[in-house]
Design a protein around this motif. Sequence first.
Motif, PDB file in Angstrom:
ATOM      1  N   TYR A  13       0.809  -1.075   0.156  1.00  0.00           N
ATOM      2  CA  TYR A  13      -0.102  -0.009   0.066  1.00  0.00           C
ATOM      3  C   TYR A  13       1.089   1.301  -0.065  1.00  0.00           C
ATOM      4  N   VAL A  14       0.696   2.025  -1.073  1.00  0.00           N
ATOM      5  CA  VAL A  14       1.579   3.265  -0.922  1.00  0.00           C
ATOM      6  C   VAL A  14       0.822   4.527  -0.482  1.00  0.00           C
ATOM      7  N   TYR A  15       1.422   5.237   0.671  1.00  0.00           N
ATOM      8  CA  TYR A  15       0.640   6.192   1.203  1.00  0.00           C
ATOM      9  C   TYR A  15       1.002   7.488   0.656  1.00  0.00           C
ATOM     10  N   ALA A  16       2.304   7.765   0.249  1.00  0.00           N
ATOM     11  CA  ALA A  16       2.772   9.015   0.034  1.00  0.00           C
ATOM     12  C   ALA A  16       4.110   9.104  -0.557  1.00  0.00           C
ATOM     13  N   VAL A  17       4.631  10.024  -1.408  1.00  0.00           N
ATOM     14  CA  VAL A  17       5.879  10.206  -1.707  1.00  0.00           C
ATOM     15  C   VAL A  17       6.455  11.536  -1.050  1.00  0.00           C
ATOM     16  N   VAL A  18       7.862  11.439  -0.718  1.00  0.00           N
ATOM     17  CA  VAL A  18       8.755  12.463  -0.202  1.00  0.00           C
ATOM     18  C   VAL A  18      10.043  12.582  -1.162  1.00  0.00           C
ATOM     19  N   ARG A  19      10.712  13.507  -0.883  1.00  0.00           N
ATOM     20  CA  ARG A  19      12.096  13.641  -1.534  1.00  0.00           C
ATOM     21  C   ARG A  19      12.936  12.405  -0.727  1.00  0.00           C
ATOM     22  N   SER A  20      13.773  11.909  -1.365  1.00  0.00           N
ATOM     23  CA  SER A  20      14.675  11.023  -0.780  1.00  0.00           C
ATOM     24  C   SER A  20      15.884  11.784   0.030  1.00  0.00           C
ATOM     25  N   THR A  93       7.805  17.883   3.107  1.00  0.00           N
ATOM     26  CA  THR A  93       7.002  18.121   2.153  1.00  0.00           C
ATOM     27  C   THR A  93       6.450  16.768   1.432  1.00  0.00           C
ATOM     28  N   THR A  94       5.202  16.462   1.319  1.00  0.00           N
ATOM     29  CA  THR A  94       4.765  15.254   1.146  1.00  0.00           C
ATOM     30  C   THR A  94       3.548  15.364   0.025  1.00  0.00           C
ATOM     31  N   VAL A  95       3.716  14.349  -0.496  1.00  0.00           N
ATOM     32  CA  VAL A  95       2.629  14.260  -1.985  1.00  0.00           C
ATOM     33  C   VAL A  95       1.771  13.031  -1.541  1.00  0.00           C
ATOM     34  N   GLY A 119       5.763  14.442 -12.481  1.00  0.00           N
ATOM     35  CA  GLY A 119       4.532  14.871 -11.876  1.00  0.00           C
ATOM     36  C   GLY A 119       4.836  14.961 -10.446  1.00  0.00           C
ATOM     37  N   LEU A 120       5.435  13.907  -9.968  1.00  0.00           N
ATOM     38  CA  LEU A 120       5.414  13.825  -8.418  1.00  0.00           C
ATOM     39  C   LEU A 120       6.923  14.976  -8.163  1.00  0.00           C
ATOM     40  N   THR A 121       7.628  15.046  -8.854  1.00  0.00           N
ATOM     41  CA  THR A 121       8.857  15.957  -8.577  1.00  0.00           C
ATOM     42  C   THR A 121       8.305  17.379  -8.915  1.00  0.00           C
ATOM     43  N   ASP A 122       7.561  17.903  -9.668  1.00  0.00           N
ATOM     44  CA  ASP A 122       6.810  18.996  -9.936  1.00  0.00           C
ATOM     45  C   ASP A 122       6.038  19.162  -8.773  1.00  0.00           C
ATOM     46  N   ALA A 123       5.267  18.147  -8.250  1.00  0.00           N
ATOM     47  CA  ALA A 123       4.293  18.464  -6.877  1.00  0.00           C
ATOM     48  C   ALA A 123       4.974  18.718  -5.880  1.00  0.00           C
ATOM     49  N   LEU A 124       6.313  18.197  -5.364  1.00  0.00           N
ATOM     50  CA  LEU A 124       6.940  18.547  -4.464  1.00  0.00           C
ATOM     51  C   LEU A 124       7.646  19.835  -4.495  1.00  0.00           C
TER      52      LEU A 124
END
Length: 270
Positions: A13-20, A93-95, A119-124
């Motif tokens: 299950y994928v909750y969110a994405v952050v920067r590494s 910062t969390t997407v 899209g994820l990088t732009d959103a972050l």
Amino acid sequence: MNDAPVPKEHLLYVYAVVRSAGTGGGPPAVPGDTLGGGLTTVEHRGLTALVEPVPAADFDEAPLRAHLEDLDWLAEVARAHHAVVAAAGRQTTTVPLRLATVCRGEQGVRRLLDEGERGLTDALDRLTGVHEWGVKLYADESTATGAAPATAPAAASGSGRDYLRRRLGEQRARRDADDTAARTARELHDVLTRAAVDAVLHPPQQARLSRAPGRNVLNAAYLVPDERQREFLDAVPPVEERHPGLRLEMTGPWVPYSFVRTGAEGGPEQ
């Protein structure tokens, strides 16, 4: 030769994405009250997904499709999802990803990150230093119109004419209240949109879902830079003082759920 079936890869299950870590971010500490056996991370090209193994009995394609019709099950998943995203958002910062985004193993998660990288990088980048504020406006027609329950014409008023006159007056008062509520909602949205950097109008919430008294006439979200938070809050007019029967509800600051547009979506087929 072993004819035993090859087991399917475990579901994540994928909750969110952050920067590494090393790219201005890193995996945050998150709460233990989650959906499965404990949170972990999957990294790919500077992005880190917050994931958790979940049982196929609930989250594989067929059972998940059935669960999506179960409002109680969905509410439980939504609570856990929000708890993880909110905890992460307090630290970096969390997407947040769409509710019930599920991938097959780490390879599926990496494919999700790879396909949604831009899209994820732009959103972050876009969501750094901003938070979402929710604003809802409710109209209580009984307070706004002063309407009393209808009574039998002869018994209550002495004549059918008096009864009809009273009913016509109630209808006019209700129309006036509806016009006031709609106009106030438009004016409030215009004011807050100017005080924010972005805004989203959601459909009005149904009372059976919100369980809030009154009729929802404005359901909006506003994206506000952290340094302009006080300016935004000061821009909120005293709606309830000016218009009896209207009630304003503000919530936030939140992770900007309403402003995530990444194209990164997953399902058990990932």
